[in-house]
Design a protein around this motif. Structure first.
Motif, mmCIF file in Angstrom:
data_model
loop_
_atom_site.group_PDB
_atom_site.id
_atom_site.type_symbol
_atom_site.label_atom_id
_atom_site.label_comp_id
_atom_site.label_asym_id
_atom_site.label_seq_id
_atom_site.Cartn_x
_atom_site.Cartn_y
_atom_site.Cartn_z
ATOM 1 N N CYS A 38 1.019 -1.251 0.040
ATOM 2 C CA CYS A 38 0.002 0.079 0.010
ATOM 3 C C CYS A 38 1.043 1.237 0.007
ATOM 4 O O CYS A 38 2.173 1.060 0.346
ATOM 5 N N ASP A 56 -9.787 6.980 -4.893
ATOM 6 C CA ASP A 56 -9.360 5.420 -5.463
ATOM 7 C C ASP A 56 -8.040 5.297 -5.113
ATOM 8 O O ASP A 56 -7.292 6.230 -5.806
ATOM 9 N N TYR A 57 -7.384 4.553 -4.418
ATOM 10 C CA TYR A 57 -6.123 4.559 -3.944
ATOM 11 C C TYR A 57 -5.592 3.238 -4.598
ATOM 12 O O TYR A 57 -4.394 2.801 -4.387
ATOM 13 N N THR A 58 -6.362 2.462 -5.391
ATOM 14 C CA THR A 58 -5.755 1.078 -5.961
ATOM 15 C C THR A 58 -4.619 1.281 -6.943
ATOM 16 O O THR A 58 -3.760 0.606 -7.079
ATOM 17 N N GLU A 73 -8.769 -4.215 -6.000
ATOM 18 C CA GLU A 73 -9.819 -3.819 -5.285
ATOM 19 C C GLU A 73 -9.744 -3.169 -3.969
ATOM 20 O O GLU A 73 -8.576 -3.056 -3.373
ATOM 21 N N GLN A 74 -10.524 -2.047 -3.817
ATOM 22 C CA GLN A 74 -10.430 -1.384 -2.505
ATOM 23 C C GLN A 74 -11.904 -1.427 -1.640
ATOM 24 O O GLN A 74 -12.942 -1.365 -2.117
ATOM 25 N N SER A 75 -11.519 -1.551 -0.248
ATOM 26 C CA SER A 75 -12.766 -1.555 0.675
ATOM 27 C C SER A 75 -12.325 -0.583 1.702
ATOM 28 O O SER A 75 -11.323 -0.840 2.411
ATOM 29 N N ILE A 89 -8.153 1.673 5.072
ATOM 30 C CA ILE A 89 -8.631 1.210 3.663
ATOM 31 C C ILE A 89 -7.961 -0.221 3.349
ATOM 32 O O ILE A 89 -6.909 -0.100 3.390
ATOM 33 N N THR A 90 -8.734 -1.224 3.314
ATOM 34 C CA THR A 90 -8.107 -2.561 2.758
ATOM 35 C C THR A 90 -7.990 -2.365 1.143
ATOM 36 O O THR A 90 -9.151 -2.113 0.473
ATOM 37 N N ILE A 91 -6.648 -2.766 0.639
ATOM 38 C CA ILE A 91 -6.587 -2.726 -0.604
ATOM 39 C C ILE A 91 -6.027 -4.272 -1.136
ATOM 40 O O ILE A 91 -5.090 -4.783 -0.473
#
Length: 538
Positions: A38, A56-58, A73-75, A89-91
């Motif tokens: 990340c 959007d940090y993907t 993907e990003q959550s 934030i989970t990527i």
């Protein structure tokens, strides 16, 4: 072999040119997960706003894999609205074979408006068990955390030490903005119980004593006299002298002043009694056929008096009055006690003797006895000779009373027929009282009187008559005839109420000395006669 499915055809030929074939399907199997890194934590200043849209940090994540081809993907998903604060934030990277790897990106949405915090007002209390409300904390973004920052370890409902304790609190919002407040809790001196060790007491003719109270540790204390003339030696010393006591109630208070926390006090009562004058009664008294009498004693100089009785159930109209009416006396001597006491001093008493003179009463009932026995016990129901005199005598008939002035005696030689015996009780203060006993003497086994063989009719008052015992009383119709030695009748009578006096019947001349003969016919229906000689001696 590339990713996906590969078909391999296999053909087999023999020497004759014949062939056969098949197809082998090859699918590659990759179990190695990709690796994702990340980007560095992101801080976003959102001013005074309380929320922001997630970017959007993907694309900022770095992915490596042994096989080409993956997706990221990003959550929460980009475009999600987040509140101010720190968010993880989970990527996640996913290769074509479904292998995954994830990392967490810290995104801080910072707003810069400080929260507000309000502590309770300062508390001053006498009760060390203190209750208070938590501070009130608010923030523009509504999310705030309240922390207690002092090191006291005390909170509402705990027991606080005497003195001032400062409690501090901090309010922190989601962006880390902080505000603080503090307030004081003052516990005043804990009131102690005032305790006097010396017990309430009473004295007789004593006018001082040592008094002692339990020492105090929080507040000062002092002795205060509230009743009587007593003096306290050292009013601030828990152990001191209490002197100059007066008769009656002497009371002193041991009191502690705790200011706003109030007062604590204990009271000591000391009663001093006067020694009463010796008890004195006025008597003795004598009751003569009475049931009640006024009794008197000197009134007590101190305390109170009380009548009591050592004899039976004597009743008192006013038992505590020196002059009162007493009743229900027993016969004979009654002992009354007048006692004066105040419950503390040595009591004194005096004795009043009340003599209830008993009426004469013979224990025996009226009776009939045989002439042959002719004796009887005489008993008075009251036999005390100390206070009462006794006298027995005949008012009818006759006999010999052994001791005529004794309460218990013996009578014999009772006259034939009716005898009436009287008992008299005498006392110098009372009139004589009387009781009578009726004794009838009859023949039970045949008449056999004691007839004298001689008598002396010389008018000296002794043995002047020819007495035949019980004849007239038992046989009033008896015929008595007396003749001289020549057979001439000198005396004859029907009934023998008047015995022969030695004179000639009708003429009254004295009969000469000599022997005469009597014949007695009883005329009792049995034709019985009694004969014998009788001599005149002068």
């Amino acid at each position: 072999i590339s990713q996906g499915q590969t078909n391999v055809d296999v053909v087999v030929l023999d020497e004759a040119g014949n062939s056969a074939s098949c197809t082998i399907v090859l699918v590659p199997n990759d179990s190695i997960a990709p690796e994702i890194t990340c980007p560095a934590p992101v801080t976003i200043n959102i001013g005074t706003d309380c929320e922001d849209t997630l970017q959007d940090y993907t694309t900022l994540a770095t992915v490596t894999d042994n096989c080409p081809g993956w997706i990221v993907e990003q959550s929460p998903a980009p475009g999600t609205v987040l509140l101010a604060g720190t968010h993880n934030i989970t990527i996640t990277a996913i290769d074509i074979f479904g292998n995954t790897d994830a990392c967490v990106l810290q995104v801080d949405l910072l707003e810069f408006e400080l929260p507000e915090i309000t502590c309770p007002d300062p508390i001053q209390t006498c009760d060390p068990n203190v209750l208070f409300d938590d501070p009130v904390a608010t923030d523009n973004c509504a999310v705030v955390q309240l922390n207690q920052t002092d090191l006291s370890g005390l909170t509402s409902g705990d027991t606080f030490p005497v003195g001032i304790t400062t409690l501090s609190f901090e309010a922190i919002d989601a962006s880390g903005n902080a505000a603080s407040c503090s307030f004081d809790i003052e516990v005043l001196g804990v009131p102690e119980n005032a305790i006097i060790i010396t017990q309430n007491t009473a004295f007789c003719e004593e006018f001082e004593l040592n008094i002692e109270a339990q020492p105090v540790t929080v507040a000062g204390a002092q002795w205060t006299v509230i009743s009587g003339d007593g003096l306290v030696g050292d009013s601030s010393n828990p152990s001191t002298n209490f002197t100059n006591l007066s008769y009656g109630l002497n009371a002193v208070v041991w009191e502690m002043d705790f200011g706003v926390c109030g007062r604590q006090a204990d009271t000591l009562a000391v009663m001093v009694y006067e020694q009463p004058a010796p008890a004195q009664v006025f008597g003795p008294l004598t009751l003569c056929n009475e049931t009640e009498v006024n009794i008197s004693a000197a009134g007590p100089t101190a305390g109170q008096g009380e009548w009591s009785s050592l004899s039976g159930n004597v009743g008192f109209f006013l038992v505590n009055s020196p002059n009162t009416l007493a009743q229900d006396f027993e016969l004979g001597e009654n002992v009354l006690i007048w006692e004066v006491t105040n419950g503390v001093c040595v009591p004194s008493s005096d004795t009043l003797f009340v003599l209830n003179v008993p009426p004469a009463n013979i224990t025996s009932q009226d009776t009939t006895i045989c002439f042959e026995e002719n004796d009887l016990d005489l008993v008075s129901s009251w036999t005390d000779t100390t206070h009462v005199g006794y006298l027995w005598y005949f008012i009818e008939g006759g006999g010999v009373i052994d001791e005529s002035q004794s309460p218990i005696t013996f009578v014999e030689n009772l006259s034939a027929g009716q005898n009436t015996i009287v008992l008299v009780h005498t006392h110098p203060a009372c009139q004589n009282s009387f009781d009578t006993l009726s004794v009838f003497v009859e023949v039970c086994e045949g008449y056999n009187p004691k007839i004298p063989t001689m008598f002396t009719p010389n008018n000296d008052g002794k043995n002047d008559l020819f007495v035949i015992e019980g004849l007239h009383a038992l046989f009033p119709s008896a015929e008595v005839t007396i003749v001289n030695r020549w057979g001439s009748v000198v005396f004859q009578s029907i009934g023998y109420e008047e015995p022969w006096d030695g004179t000639k019947m009708n003429g009254g001349e004295e009969m000469p000395v000599g022997t005469y003969f009597y014949r007695i016919r009883l005329n009792d229906g049995a034709s019985e006669e009694i004969t014998g000689p009788i001599s005149i001696v002068r």
